[in-house]
Design a protein around this motif. Sequence first.
Motif, PDB file in Angstrom:
ATOM      1  N   LEU A   1       0.824  -1.213   0.000  1.00 36.51           N
ATOM      2  CA  LEU A   1       0.000   0.000   0.000  1.00 36.51           C
ATOM      3  C   LEU A   1       0.855   1.259   0.000  1.00 36.51           C
ATOM      4  CD1 LEU A   1      -2.827  -0.706   2.630  1.00 36.51           C
ATOM      5  CD2 LEU A   1      -3.009  -0.780   0.144  1.00 36.51           C
ATOM      6  N   ALA A   2       0.379   2.274  -0.699  1.00 35.42           N
ATOM      7  CA  ALA A   2       0.920   3.630  -0.602  1.00 35.42           C
ATOM      8  C   ALA A   2      -0.207   4.526  -0.096  1.00 35.42           C
ATOM      9  CB  ALA A   2       1.418   4.118  -1.956  1.00 35.42           C
ATOM     10  N   ILE A   3       0.133   5.566   0.636  1.00 40.07           N
ATOM     11  CA  ILE A   3      -0.857   6.479   1.207  1.00 40.07           C
ATOM     12  C   ILE A   3      -0.709   7.839   0.550  1.00 40.07           C
ATOM     13  CG2 ILE A   3      -1.875   7.390   3.331  1.00 40.07           C
ATOM     14  CD1 ILE A   3      -0.101   5.422   4.876  1.00 40.07           C
ATOM     15  N   GLY A   4      -1.838   8.452   0.223  1.00 37.93           N
ATOM     16  CA  GLY A   4      -1.827   9.792  -0.348  1.00 37.93           C
ATOM     17  C   GLY A   4      -2.856  10.683   0.307  1.00 37.93           C
ATOM     18  N   ILE A   5      -2.785  11.960  -0.008  1.00 37.60           N
ATOM     19  CA  ILE A   5      -3.739  12.959   0.481  1.00 37.60           C
ATOM     20  C   ILE A   5      -4.309  13.700  -0.710  1.00 37.60           C
ATOM     21  CG2 ILE A   5      -3.823  15.268   1.526  1.00 37.60           C
ATOM     22  CD1 ILE A   5      -2.198  14.215   3.840  1.00 37.60           C
ATOM     23  N   ALA A   6      -5.625  13.964  -0.657  1.00 34.44           N
ATOM     24  CA  ALA A   6      -6.272  14.859  -1.619  1.00 34.44           C
ATOM     25  C   ALA A   6      -7.226  15.732  -0.815  1.00 34.44           C
ATOM     26  CB  ALA A   6      -7.035  14.064  -2.677  1.00 34.44           C
ATOM     27  N   THR A   7      -6.932  17.007  -0.736  1.00 35.38           N
ATOM     28  CA  THR A   7      -7.642  17.881   0.190  1.00 35.38           C
ATOM     29  C   THR A   7      -7.897  19.263  -0.399  1.00 35.38           C
ATOM     30  OG1 THR A   7      -7.479  18.977   2.377  1.00 35.38           O
ATOM     31  CG2 THR A   7      -5.427  18.553   1.213  1.00 35.38           C
ATOM     32  N   GLY A   8      -8.955  19.898   0.090  1.00 38.29           N
ATOM     33  CA  GLY A   8      -9.233  21.272  -0.281  1.00 38.29           C
ATOM     34  C   GLY A   8      -8.362  22.262   0.474  1.00 38.29           C
ATOM     35  N   LYS A   9      -7.557  21.781   1.414  1.00 38.21           N
ATOM     36  CA  LYS A   9      -6.639  22.660   2.137  1.00 38.21           C
ATOM     37  C   LYS A   9      -5.532  23.134   1.196  1.00 38.21           C
ATOM     38  CE  LYS A   9      -5.616  21.528   6.512  1.00 38.21           C
ATOM     39  NZ  LYS A   9      -6.607  22.257   7.333  1.00 38.21           N
ATOM     40  N   SER A  10      -4.878  24.191   1.592  1.00 34.74           N
ATOM     41  CA  SER A  10      -3.713  24.661   0.846  1.00 34.74           C
ATOM     42  C   SER A  10      -2.513  23.784   1.171  1.00 34.74           C
ATOM     43  CB  SER A  10      -3.394  26.109   1.226  1.00 34.74           C
ATOM     44  OG  SER A  10      -2.954  26.164   2.585  1.00 34.74           O
ATOM     45  N   ARG A  11      -1.476  23.871   0.332  1.00 32.09           N
ATOM     46  CA  ARG A  11      -0.250  23.132   0.623  1.00 32.09           C
ATOM     47  C   ARG A  11       0.363  23.609   1.944  1.00 32.09           C
ATOM     48  NH1 ARG A  11       2.800  19.413  -1.573  1.00 32.09           N
ATOM     49  NH2 ARG A  11       1.359  19.199  -3.322  1.00 32.09           N
ATOM     50  N   ARG A  12       0.220  24.881   2.236  1.00 31.50           N
ATOM     51  CA  ARG A  12       0.714  25.414   3.508  1.00 31.50           C
ATOM     52  C   ARG A  12      -0.017  24.756   4.681  1.00 31.50           C
ATOM     53  NH1 ARG A  12      -0.317  31.691   5.378  1.00 31.50           N
ATOM     54  NH2 ARG A  12       0.623  31.579   7.457  1.00 31.50           N
ATOM     55  N   GLY A  13      -1.335  24.601   4.537  1.00 32.18           N
ATOM     56  CA  GLY A  13      -2.116  23.989   5.603  1.00 32.18           C
ATOM     57  C   GLY A  13      -1.744  22.536   5.822  1.00 32.18           C
ATOM     58  N   VAL A  14      -1.521  21.802   4.737  1.00 35.36           N
ATOM     59  CA  VAL A  14      -1.127  20.407   4.859  1.00 35.36           C
ATOM     60  C   VAL A  14       0.267  20.298   5.485  1.00 35.36           C
ATOM     61  CG1 VAL A  14      -0.610  18.285   3.609  1.00 35.36           C
ATOM     62  CG2 VAL A  14      -2.578  19.671   2.944  1.00 35.36           C
ATOM     63  N   ALA A  15       1.168  21.181   5.090  1.00 30.85           N
ATOM     64  CA  ALA A  15       2.525  21.161   5.647  1.00 30.85           C
ATOM     65  C   ALA A  15       2.489  21.378   7.154  1.00 30.85           C
ATOM     66  CB  ALA A  15       3.382  22.229   4.972  1.00 30.85           C
ATOM     67  N   HIS A  16       1.588  22.254   7.611  1.00 31.40           N
ATOM     68  CA  HIS A  16       1.442  22.495   9.055  1.00 31.40           C
ATOM     69  C   HIS A  16       0.997  21.216   9.759  1.00 31.40           C
ATOM     70  CE1 HIS A  16       0.264  24.600  12.780  1.00 31.40           C
ATOM     71  NE2 HIS A  16      -0.789  23.793  12.768  1.00 31.40           N
ATOM     72  N   LEU A  17       0.021  20.522   9.189  1.00 31.48           N
ATOM     73  CA  LEU A  17      -0.485  19.290   9.791  1.00 31.48           C
ATOM     74  C   LEU A  17       0.593  18.206   9.810  1.00 31.48           C
ATOM     75  CD1 LEU A  17      -2.842  17.546  10.884  1.00 31.48           C
ATOM     76  CD2 LEU A  17      -3.358  16.975   8.497  1.00 31.48           C
ATOM     77  N   VAL A  18       1.279  18.029   8.699  1.00 32.52           N
ATOM     78  CA  VAL A  18       2.317  17.005   8.618  1.00 32.52           C
ATOM     79  C   VAL A  18       3.411  17.260   9.644  1.00 32.52           C
ATOM     80  CG1 VAL A  18       4.186  16.126   7.146  1.00 32.52           C
ATOM     81  CG2 VAL A  18       1.867  16.386   6.216  1.00 32.52           C
TER      82      VAL A  18
ATOM     83  N   THR B   1       2.056  10.738  -2.071  1.00 33.80           N
ATOM     84  CA  THR B   1       1.588  11.842  -2.902  1.00 33.80           C
ATOM     85  C   THR B   1       0.693  12.736  -2.065  1.00 33.80           C
ATOM     86  OG1 THR B   1       0.375  12.432  -4.927  1.00 33.80           O
ATOM     87  CG2 THR B   1      -0.348  10.457  -3.766  1.00 33.80           C
ATOM     88  N   ILE B   2       0.819  14.045  -2.237  1.00 30.16           N
ATOM     89  CA  ILE B   2      -0.028  15.017  -1.536  1.00 30.16           C
ATOM     90  C   ILE B   2      -0.576  15.986  -2.570  1.00 30.16           C
ATOM     91  CG2 ILE B   2      -0.112  16.905   0.125  1.00 30.16           C
ATOM     92  CD1 ILE B   2       2.060  15.496   1.726  1.00 30.16           C
ATOM     93  N   GLN B   3      -1.898  15.978  -2.719  1.00 31.04           N
ATOM     94  CA  GLN B   3      -2.580  16.857  -3.655  1.00 31.04           C
ATOM     95  C   GLN B   3      -3.425  17.855  -2.864  1.00 31.04           C
ATOM     96  OE1 GLN B   3      -1.805  16.581  -6.845  1.00 31.04           O
ATOM     97  NE2 GLN B   3      -0.564  14.757  -6.426  1.00 31.04           N
ATOM     98  N   THR B   4      -3.280  19.136  -3.179  1.00 32.80           N
ATOM     99  CA  THR B   4      -3.971  20.185  -2.438  1.00 32.80           C
ATOM    100  C   THR B   4      -4.724  21.109  -3.392  1.00 32.80           C
ATOM    101  OG1 THR B   4      -2.251  21.895  -2.530  1.00 32.80           O
ATOM    102  CG2 THR B   4      -1.996  20.160  -0.851  1.00 32.80           C
ATOM    103  N   ALA B   5      -5.429  22.060  -2.785  1.00 30.19           N
ATOM    104  CA  ALA B   5      -6.166  23.045  -3.573  1.00 30.19           C
ATOM    105  C   ALA B   5      -5.231  23.919  -4.408  1.00 30.19           C
ATOM    106  CB  ALA B   5      -7.006  23.923  -2.651  1.00 30.19           C
ATOM    107  N   ASP B   6      -3.949  23.910  -4.077  1.00 27.35           N
ATOM    108  CA  ASP B   6      -2.976  24.689  -4.848  1.00 27.35           C
ATOM    109  C   ASP B   6      -2.520  23.971  -6.116  1.00 27.35           C
ATOM    110  OD1 ASP B   6      -3.036  26.586  -2.816  1.00 27.35           O
ATOM    111  OD2 ASP B   6      -1.299  25.732  -1.786  1.00 27.35           O
ATOM    112  N   ASP B   7      -2.847  22.679  -6.209  1.00 26.76           N
ATOM    113  CA  ASP B   7      -2.262  21.850  -7.258  1.00 26.76           C
ATOM    114  C   ASP B   7      -3.209  21.450  -8.377  1.00 26.76           C
ATOM    115  OD1 ASP B   7       0.112  21.646  -5.628  1.00 26.76           O
ATOM    116  OD2 ASP B   7      -0.973  20.178  -4.408  1.00 26.76           O
ATOM    117  N   ALA B   8      -4.516  21.597  -8.166  1.00 28.95           N
ATOM    118  CA  ALA B   8      -5.490  21.063  -9.121  1.00 28.95           C
ATOM    119  C   ALA B   8      -6.811  21.801  -8.957  1.00 28.95           C
ATOM    120  CB  ALA B   8      -5.689  19.565  -8.883  1.00 28.95           C
TER     121      ALA B   8
END
Length: 222
Positions: free
Chosen positions: A106-123, A134-141
């Motif tokens: 298994l690989a784990i990824g994220i797809a979120t409406g948060k910004s990349r900054r917000g995800v970086a804070h959580l991580v 893989t991390i996909q954010t509102a900044d990317d798509a």
Amino acid sequence: MSRLRLVILDVDGTLVDSQAIIVEAQARTFRAHGLAPPTRERSLSIVGLSLPEAFRVLVGEDGPWAAMAQTYREMFFALRADATLEEPLYPGVRKTLETLARREDLAIGIATGKSRRGVAHLVAREGWEGLFATIQTADDAPSKPHPGMILQALAETGVAAPDAAMVGDSTFDMEMARAAGIHAIGVSYGFHGVGALRDRGAQVIVDRFPDVLPTLDGLWRA
């Protein structure tokens, strides 16, 4: 050797109970623009969309949605300093993610409406560096429910759509998953109702995050 599979996770309402800070940030944003804040239900109904799209839904195309999205960003990050507005992980999230991370298939990824900054804070807060393939954010798509985030996650990991699943609490997650041709798993404890999740394509609904792993294995054995 078994082929690699990908589980893509939403954040707000799935991994993190962020409703208190989201509702308060929205309320302050509306007041800052001279508008009456939405109800709590209305506030949470748009969680998962990118901020511009969320405020476009809340105030309409003719409203000051772009300016409000920027105000919300400022309010949200300012509120992070308020100790009364916590963003705790839902029960079982940490242990389940650790179990998922140990799985070689298994690989784990994220797809979120948060910004990349917000995800970086959580991580950084949770010590999850290196956990996600893989991390996909509102900044990317484009905003959910457009399948762009998932398609990019599949491309980054080299996983085929039938071998991937989206886990989320919103109808946007379910619609995005089905549009991308991957499995859709809803969680009942988040911000959207179970009936709505089923109507928008959820194949399975789980009541606890730890139930995600056996559910995934069941879907891929079917």
